[in-house]
Each structure stands twice: as C-alpha cells, then as structure tokens.
Design a protein around this motif. Structure first.
Motif, PDB file in Angstrom:
ATOM      1  N   ALA A  97      26.808 -25.452 -71.598  1.00 46.44           N
ATOM      2  CA  ALA A  97      27.161 -26.814 -71.999  1.00 46.44           C
ATOM      3  C   ALA A  97      26.722 -27.046 -73.438  1.00 46.44           C
ATOM      4  CB  ALA A  97      26.499 -27.824 -71.067  1.00 46.44           C
ATOM      5  N   MET A 133      31.823 -22.357 -68.793  1.00 47.94           N
ATOM      6  CA  MET A 133      31.101 -23.497 -68.230  1.00 47.94           C
ATOM      7  C   MET A 133      31.748 -23.947 -66.923  1.00 47.94           C
ATOM      8  SD  MET A 133      29.941 -26.981 -70.210  1.00 47.94           S
ATOM      9  CE  MET A 133      31.632 -27.459 -70.618  1.00 47.94           C
ATOM     10  N   GLY A 142      32.146 -28.350 -64.838  1.00 50.00           N
ATOM     11  CA  GLY A 142      32.174 -27.880 -66.216  1.00 50.00           C
ATOM     12  C   GLY A 142      33.548 -28.036 -66.840  1.00 50.00           C
TER      13      GLY A 142
END
Length: 206
Positions: free
Chosen positions: A115, A145, A152
């Motif tokens: 992130a 992610m 994500g």
C-alpha cells in the motif's frame, strides 16, 4: 488472532507440502485464507525449509522495516521534507501497532508495505505525470496489493482517482490505460484461474 493464525498457516503448510490450497488433505481446494499472496509467500518459505510461524514473522519484520524506510525516503526525496520530521514520522511508525500484528502472525505489514509502495508511486505520478515507468510500476504494485488482500483493488482504484483528480484526465491518460490493462489482463488471468481452481469467483473465509 489464534483462529486467523491456524487458518492461514494451515493452508500455507498444505500448499508447501504439495496438497494444494486445502483445509484437509485430500479435500477440495477452498479459499479460506483471504490474504492470498501472503499465504503463497509463506508457503514458498516453508517449502524452502522454514516453519510457517518463522516465515510469517520474517515476512512481517522485513515488510515493516521496508515500510519504515519508505516513509522516511518519501518525505526526504520525493517531498523534500525536513529530515528530523521525516525521522520522527518513521520512528512513530516503527514502534506503532505493526509490532503487534507481527507478533500475532498477521499479514497486515505485508499489505501495508505494498500500500505504501503504491501510494509512493501515486505521489510520484502527481509530480511526473508523463513517467511511463512510474505508471507501469503503479499499476503492477496496485495489482500485487489486490492479490494480497481483495480490498487492495479498491484502494488502488481510489489512488488512481486521486492521480486523475490532481493531474487531470489528459495528463493521466497513460496511467489510466496501463492501470486498466494490467488489471484486466494479469488480474483477469488470476481471476479466471482462481474461479477454475476453487470453483467459485470470490473469497470464502468460511
């Protein structure tokens, strides 16, 4: 945390042993551990000879240290911030709740690392909207992610919207194109594989 530990590590151990992503050996595959890429990394390290517990701690510690460094690096190099304030921010992060996540074997630090990487690249694109390299890396990091945690994908999409908002659609066109090409092609291949492998399209933590 005990339930999470037993669940995810059981899947990782069975995967490392060659039984696939299963809860019981010989049973059908089940996607009960929603931290998919984290589970795969643990399985790879277990296959290399580590215990799943040590692998989880190792991934957590390395991810956390890299995140702390990236926060300091971003403030200093990308935003030309004050070195002492950057150090203060990095120190606050270093001794924060991530240590509890590591001790509990959670994959949160691993997700937080990507992130942070994705957000760094988003900030870089705000400063250098014509950078093809940053656009490609942003899309790929966002996909990773999403493979670590399903949410994500949503977080990466919000970051993309932030880039478009800051730069305008015209300056962001290459970033948008690379983003959707990456998610549609590579993400689509993964989605079709998981649907075929597990027999259902979405994660099932139960």
């Amino acid at each position: 945390s005990d339930v999470y530990k037993r669940q995810l590590m059981r899947y990782a151990l069975h995967l490392a042993q060659g039984y696939g992503i299963v809860w019981n050996v010989g049973a059908a595959p089940v996607d009960g551990g929603t931290d998919f890429l984290y589970m795969v990394v643990l399985a790879a390290l277990a296959k290399a000879g580590l215990t799943v517990e040590i692998a989880a701690r190792l991934v957590g510690i390395v991810s956390h240290l890299l995140t702390v460094f990236l926060v300091y690096f971003t403030i200093i190099k990308l935003h030309r911030g004050n070195r002492w304030l950057a150090l203060l921010s990095a120190t606050y992060l270093a001794i924060g709740p991530a240590l509890a996540y590591i001790s509990a074997y959670f994959g949160t630090p691993f997700f937080a690392l990507f992130a942070c990487i994705t957000w760094y690249l988003a900030n870089k694109l705000v400063k250098e909207p014509a950078s093809i390299r940053a656009s490609v890396l942003f899309a790929f990091s966002g996909l990773v992610m999403g493979l670590i945690r399903p949410e994500g994908v949503i977080l990466a999409l919000f970051m993309l919207l932030a880039i478009v908002y800051m730069n305008g659609i015209k300056k962001s066109q290459f970033t948008v194109i690379y983003f959707f090409l990456t998610f549609l092609l590579l993400g689509g291949i993964y989605f079709l594989w998981r649907w075929t492998y597990f027999g259902y399209p979405l994660p099932n933590p139960f």
